[in-house]
Design a protein around this motif. Structure first.
Motif, mmCIF file in Angstrom:
data_model
loop_
_atom_site.group_PDB
_atom_site.id
_atom_site.type_symbol
_atom_site.label_atom_id
_atom_site.label_comp_id
_atom_site.label_asym_id
_atom_site.label_seq_id
_atom_site.Cartn_x
_atom_site.Cartn_y
_atom_site.Cartn_z
ATOM 1 N N GLU A 1 6.500 22.287 13.541
ATOM 2 C CA GLU A 1 6.692 21.638 12.081
ATOM 3 C C GLU A 1 5.922 20.332 12.182
ATOM 4 O OE1 GLU A 1 9.948 19.465 9.417
ATOM 5 O OE2 GLU A 1 10.603 20.200 11.275
ATOM 6 N N ARG A 2 5.139 19.932 11.155
ATOM 7 C CA ARG A 2 4.538 18.687 10.983
ATOM 8 C C ARG A 2 4.665 18.360 9.557
ATOM 9 N NH1 ARG A 2 0.054 16.129 8.733
ATOM 10 N NH2 ARG A 2 -0.677 14.455 9.805
ATOM 11 N N VAL A 3 5.140 17.039 9.596
ATOM 12 C CA VAL A 3 5.450 16.243 8.148
ATOM 13 C C VAL A 3 4.851 15.179 8.009
ATOM 14 C CG1 VAL A 3 7.280 15.571 6.370
ATOM 15 C CG2 VAL A 3 7.457 17.817 7.656
ATOM 16 N N GLU A 4 3.960 14.801 7.208
ATOM 17 C CA GLU A 4 3.646 13.328 6.936
ATOM 18 C C GLU A 4 4.155 12.840 5.672
ATOM 19 O OE1 GLU A 4 -0.083 11.727 8.413
ATOM 20 O OE2 GLU A 4 -0.784 11.962 6.307
ATOM 21 N N LEU A 5 4.762 11.686 5.579
ATOM 22 C CA LEU A 5 5.340 10.994 4.411
ATOM 23 C C LEU A 5 4.655 9.507 4.342
ATOM 24 C CD1 LEU A 5 7.714 12.427 6.162
ATOM 25 C CD2 LEU A 5 9.070 11.508 4.416
ATOM 26 N N SER A 6 4.109 9.430 3.184
ATOM 27 C CA SER A 6 3.471 8.128 2.909
ATOM 28 C C SER A 6 4.600 7.185 2.608
ATOM 29 C CB SER A 6 2.614 8.252 1.328
ATOM 30 O OG SER A 6 3.613 8.593 0.250
ATOM 31 N N ALA B 1 4.727 -4.132 11.141
ATOM 32 C CA ALA B 1 3.382 -4.306 11.606
ATOM 33 C C ALA B 1 2.317 -4.116 10.398
ATOM 34 C CB ALA B 1 3.074 -3.747 12.701
ATOM 35 N N GLY B 2 2.904 -3.065 9.344
ATOM 36 C CA GLY B 2 2.277 -2.688 8.176
ATOM 37 C C GLY B 2 1.393 -1.569 8.702
ATOM 38 N N GLY B 3 1.873 -0.747 10.012
ATOM 39 C CA GLY B 3 1.167 0.394 10.471
ATOM 40 C C GLY B 3 1.948 1.668 10.347
ATOM 41 N N SER B 4 1.953 2.474 11.018
ATOM 42 C CA SER B 4 2.728 3.679 10.961
ATOM 43 C C SER B 4 2.960 4.448 12.278
ATOM 44 C CB SER B 4 1.640 4.822 10.052
ATOM 45 O OG SER B 4 0.453 5.055 10.809
ATOM 46 N N ASP C 1 0.841 -1.196 0.163
ATOM 47 C CA ASP C 1 -0.190 0.227 -0.112
ATOM 48 C C ASP C 1 0.724 1.204 0.112
ATOM 49 O OD1 ASP C 1 -1.982 1.895 0.338
ATOM 50 O OD2 ASP C 1 -2.731 1.324 2.007
ATOM 51 N N PRO C 2 1.374 1.776 -1.222
ATOM 52 C CA PRO C 2 2.367 2.692 -1.070
ATOM 53 C C PRO C 2 1.648 4.120 -0.934
ATOM 54 C CG PRO C 2 1.800 2.041 -3.206
ATOM 55 C CD PRO C 2 1.216 1.070 -2.539
ATOM 56 N N GLY C 3 0.369 4.219 -0.881
ATOM 57 C CA GLY C 3 -0.313 5.318 -0.454
ATOM 58 C C GLY C 3 -0.495 5.887 1.064
ATOM 59 N N ARG C 4 -0.408 4.892 1.843
ATOM 60 C CA ARG C 4 -0.647 5.109 3.294
ATOM 61 C C ARG C 4 0.392 5.768 3.849
ATOM 62 N NH1 ARG C 4 2.085 1.846 6.611
ATOM 63 N NH2 ARG C 4 2.902 -0.031 6.071
ATOM 64 N N PRO C 5 -0.011 6.525 4.892
ATOM 65 C CA PRO C 5 1.056 7.248 5.860
ATOM 66 C C PRO C 5 2.038 6.045 6.368
ATOM 67 C CG PRO C 5 -1.118 7.970 6.431
ATOM 68 C CD PRO C 5 -1.416 6.555 5.520
ATOM 69 N N LEU C 6 3.205 6.617 6.499
ATOM 70 C CA LEU C 6 4.066 5.699 7.385
ATOM 71 C C LEU C 6 4.705 6.371 8.465
ATOM 72 C CD1 LEU C 6 5.730 3.106 7.488
ATOM 73 C CD2 LEU C 6 7.685 4.051 5.832
ATOM 74 N N VAL C 7 5.108 7.774 7.985
ATOM 75 C CA VAL C 7 5.812 8.510 9.113
ATOM 76 C C VAL C 7 5.354 9.785 9.088
ATOM 77 C CG1 VAL C 7 8.028 9.513 10.098
ATOM 78 C CG2 VAL C 7 7.884 7.212 9.205
ATOM 79 N N THR C 8 4.561 10.284 10.422
ATOM 80 C CA THR C 8 4.140 11.616 10.594
ATOM 81 C C THR C 8 4.961 12.086 11.807
ATOM 82 O OG1 THR C 8 1.802 10.896 10.014
ATOM 83 C CG2 THR C 8 2.345 13.012 11.155
ATOM 84 N N PHE C 9 5.613 13.392 11.366
ATOM 85 C CA PHE C 9 6.762 13.901 12.184
ATOM 86 C C PHE C 9 6.067 15.269 12.742
ATOM 87 C CE2 PHE C 9 10.369 16.605 13.038
ATOM 88 C CZ PHE C 9 10.860 16.123 13.863
#
Length: 251
Positions: free
Chosen positions: A34-39, A219-222, A19-27
């Motif tokens: 600062e807030r950054v979200e990376l799929s 786990a396939g989570g974020s 699932d390439p589009g799901r979020p992985l790291v939100t910083f």
């Protein structure tokens, strides 16, 4: 995670395929706002570019040791997976004098100068921007990484049994990192895809880097990675947990 995943880089490849589009790291950096979200796809692209920089321009080879003088940060997570992709050893907070390369944040540049090999500096500024003035004797990561290739292939296959990570003085192979990540995912309550963990831990212990990167990946989570979270009151942190749809925490 697939049963064939033997290294952290394998975990990322499986996440990208699933699932390439799901979020992985939100910083979050609560000192700067600062807030950054990376799929998964965006994170993997950063990893590929960084691995190409590491293997190509910096001439890193499997078995080399890279001292990572970096805090818990989304760019640190990128470097950890890039190191795994190349087959070099990521030494979190390691001694730069004994390392083949050093990657430093702005607060540890003086210590990083002890490294006789290549030196890379990260400004750790919002949106990953460069230093206003590049530190003397360092490659500015934000200047060099954008031009790197979007796909990465190691010059030789990465050995899962080879050293991959040093954290708090303990050396782990790639396979051991994966094994610990899977075990931690269960212990932290990361129940498969959709699980979302908020971590306020640093990356200076396995408990921190496991919760802040490897376990959610396995786990396939974020992960919602929070730096300087002491700037927040409990009410604001609880609000973030709700707004980010966090399912478990590591504090």
């Amino acid at each position: 995670m697939n049963t064939t995943d033997r290294t952290p880089a394998d975990l990322l490849r499986s996440a990208l395929a699933a699932d390439p589009g799901r979020p992985l790291v939100t910083f979050y950096d609560d000192a700067t706002g600062e807030r950054v979200e990376l799929s998964v796809a965006t994170f993997a692209n950063w990893v590929a570019k960084t691995a190409n920089l590491l293997q190509g321009d910096l001439a890193a080879e499997p078995g080399d040791r890279v001292a990572l003088l970096l805090p818990a940060h989304w760019q640190t997570a990128v470097w950890l997976l890039a190191c795994s992709s190349v087959g070099v050893v990521a030494d979190l907070g390691g001694d730069p004098a004994g390392a083949d390369l050093v990657v430093s944040g702005p607060e540890s540049l003086d210590a990083a100068r002890a490294c006789r090999g290549e030196r890379v500096a990260l400004a750790l500024r919002p949106l990953g921007v460069r230093f206003p003035q590049p530190p003397e004797g360092f490659t500015d990561y934000a200047v060099e990484v954008p031009g790197q290739g979007d796909r990465f292939a190691p010059f030789e296959p990465v050995d899962p049994a080879a050293p991959a990570l040093i954290v708090a003085g303990a050396e782990l192979s790639g396979a051991e990192v994966v094994e610990r990540a899977v075990a931690d995912a269960d212990g932290l309550g990361l129940a498969g895809p959709g699980a979302r963990l908020l971590s306020t831990r640093g990356y200076d212990t396995w408990a921190g880097v496991g919760a802040g990167l490897y376990a959610p990946l396995a786990a396939g989570g974020s992960v919602v990675l929070c730096r300087h979270s002491g700037e927040l009151g409990q009410g604001a942190l609880d609000q973030r947990i709700e707004s980010e749809r966090v399912t478990t925490t590591a504090r």
